[in-house]
Enzyme design. Structure first.
Site, short mmCIF file in Angstrom:
data_model
loop_
_atom_site.label_atom_id
_atom_site.label_comp_id
_atom_site.label_asym_id
_atom_site.label_seq_id
_atom_site.Cartn_x
_atom_site.Cartn_y
_atom_site.Cartn_z
N ARG A 86 0.82 -1.21 0.00
CA ARG A 86 0.00 0.00 0.00
C ARG A 86 0.85 1.26 0.00
O ARG A 86 1.86 1.34 0.70
CB ARG A 86 -0.92 0.00 1.23
N HIS A 106 -1.71 -3.09 -4.22
CA HIS A 106 -0.82 -3.82 -5.12
C HIS A 106 -0.72 -3.25 -6.54
O HIS A 106 -0.81 -3.99 -7.51
CB HIS A 106 -1.22 -5.29 -5.19
N HIS A 177 2.81 -13.15 -5.01
CA HIS A 177 1.75 -13.35 -4.03
C HIS A 177 1.28 -14.82 -4.04
O HIS A 177 0.10 -15.11 -4.21
CB HIS A 177 0.58 -12.42 -4.34
N ASP A 241 -1.06 -9.85 8.98
CA ASP A 241 -0.95 -9.11 7.73
C ASP A 241 0.09 -8.02 8.00
O ASP A 241 -0.23 -6.85 8.11
CB ASP A 241 -2.30 -8.51 7.35
N GLU A 305 5.59 -12.56 1.31
CA GLU A 305 5.76 -11.63 0.20
C GLU A 305 7.05 -10.84 0.40
O GLU A 305 7.08 -9.88 1.18
CB GLU A 305 4.55 -10.70 0.11
#
Length: 342
Positions: A86, A106, A177, A241, A305
């Protein structure tokens, strides 16, 4: 290693979508589409001698193009770019010039994950994909040429080598991803054992945007230094996350994570030249029909990631994510599968 290229019979904007299969001497197989650089399969032999696919996805390309899937889009197995994660309010500036992109996650509404990449010829058994992103695409400046090479070694390493060049200063932060589950029957990943060699993680605001502050993992649920079950300290309704700053020299290839699953006996080690590993446990995953007709729900996968610091374009103290003409963006990430020691 061997490779096999298969037409899917599908075209987007006149460009044909192919599946490319890479195999090795251990009987492992990886299937990759030139649409979105999707890693669709990674089939290995588990500790019981059974063949097992450790990646979430679909049986064929149609699943990735399905309107219902795209309406609730989880980026299954795709490359992410030009800019992963982001950017605060979609705004940033380069050399005093401001840019406003869509606030979508993304890289914008139609990022690299929705492009048909060109397949380049290679000397050795591997797959090299290329995409040329035009100046102004998703409000990013400069014509950016990106190449991504996949190799499957006889040591069960899926190696991803990225490179990119530009004709004008631009922001770039690529990642892949891929959604993993090391349990043969799938299901919640809370029981997977995970170690992340990171003494700090990046603080995020309420919108999951990195603020610029590093926070020590000590005494928090984010402490994976010694290894533990993914679900040991998590909020079962939130999971993880979060971006972790890896304890390794900047730019050098080193360990990003180590994950084992007791039932299959499989171990997945991730190595990267990138400084950050973003750990995501698929809170928002809601795919009705995946491989074999089975659906995927929240917390039924994990992603590692590898990338630069998210929102670096707005945090001067972070390592730069600005690529300039004459320079080359490079990154290597390796997903290595083996059997855990019992």
């Amino acid at each position: 290693m061997k490779e096999n290229q298969i037409s899917t019979g599908r075209f987007i904007d006149g460009k044909e979508i192919f599946a490319v299969e890479l195999t090795n001497s251990l009987g492992s197989k990886v299937k990759i589409y030139n649409y979105g650089a999707i890693v669709s399969e990674f089939i290995v032999t588990n500790a019981k001698g059974e063949k097992q696919d450790i990646i979430l996805g679909f049986d064929d390309i149609d699943g990735y193009l399905n309107e219902d899937y795209l309406a609730d889009y989880p980026y299954l197995g795709v490359i992410v770019g030009r800019y992963s994660n982001r950017i605060k309010d979609g705004k940033y500036s380069i050399d005093g010039v401001g840019y406003q992109m869509d606030k979508s996650l993304h890289g914008g509404i139609t990022g690299f994950d929705k492009k048909v990449w060109n397949i380049l010829p290679t000397v050795d058994p591997s797959l090299t994909l290329q995409y040329i992103s035009p100046d102004g695409e998703e409000s990013f400046p400069g014509n950016l040429t990106v190449q991504l090479t996949f190799k499957l070694s006889d040591a069960n390493e899926l190696i991803l080598d990225y490179s990119a060049v530009t004709d004008a200063a631009t922001a770039i932060n690529l990642t892949h991803h891929t959604y993993f589950n090391l349990n043969k029957d799938g299901g919640n990943v809370a029981g997977h054992q995970l170690r992340i060699p990171a003494g700090n993680y990046l603080e995020q605001d309420a919108d999951y945007v990195v603020t610029g502050r590093l926070t020590p993992v000590a005494g928090t649920s984010h402490d994976f230094l010694a290894g533990k079950a993914i679900g040991h300290d998590w909020d079962p309704g939130e999971g993880y996350d979060q971006s972790f700053v890896l304890d390794k020299p900047y730019g050098e290839l080193g360990l990003a994570s180590e994950t084992t699953e007791p039932t299959s006996g499989l171990k997945l080690d991730v190595y990267t030249t990138e400084p950050v590993a973003h750990f995501y446990t698929a809170k928002y995953l809601n795919t009705a029909i995946g491989k074999g007709g089975k659906g995927y729900g929240p917390f039924e996968a994990f992603c590692i990631e590898t990338q630069h610091y998210p929102n670096s374009v707005n945090v001067p103290d972070f390592p730069t994510t600005i690529l300039r003409p004459g320079d080359t963006y490079k990154q290597t990430t390796i997903f290595k599968v083996s059997h855990s020691v019992k």
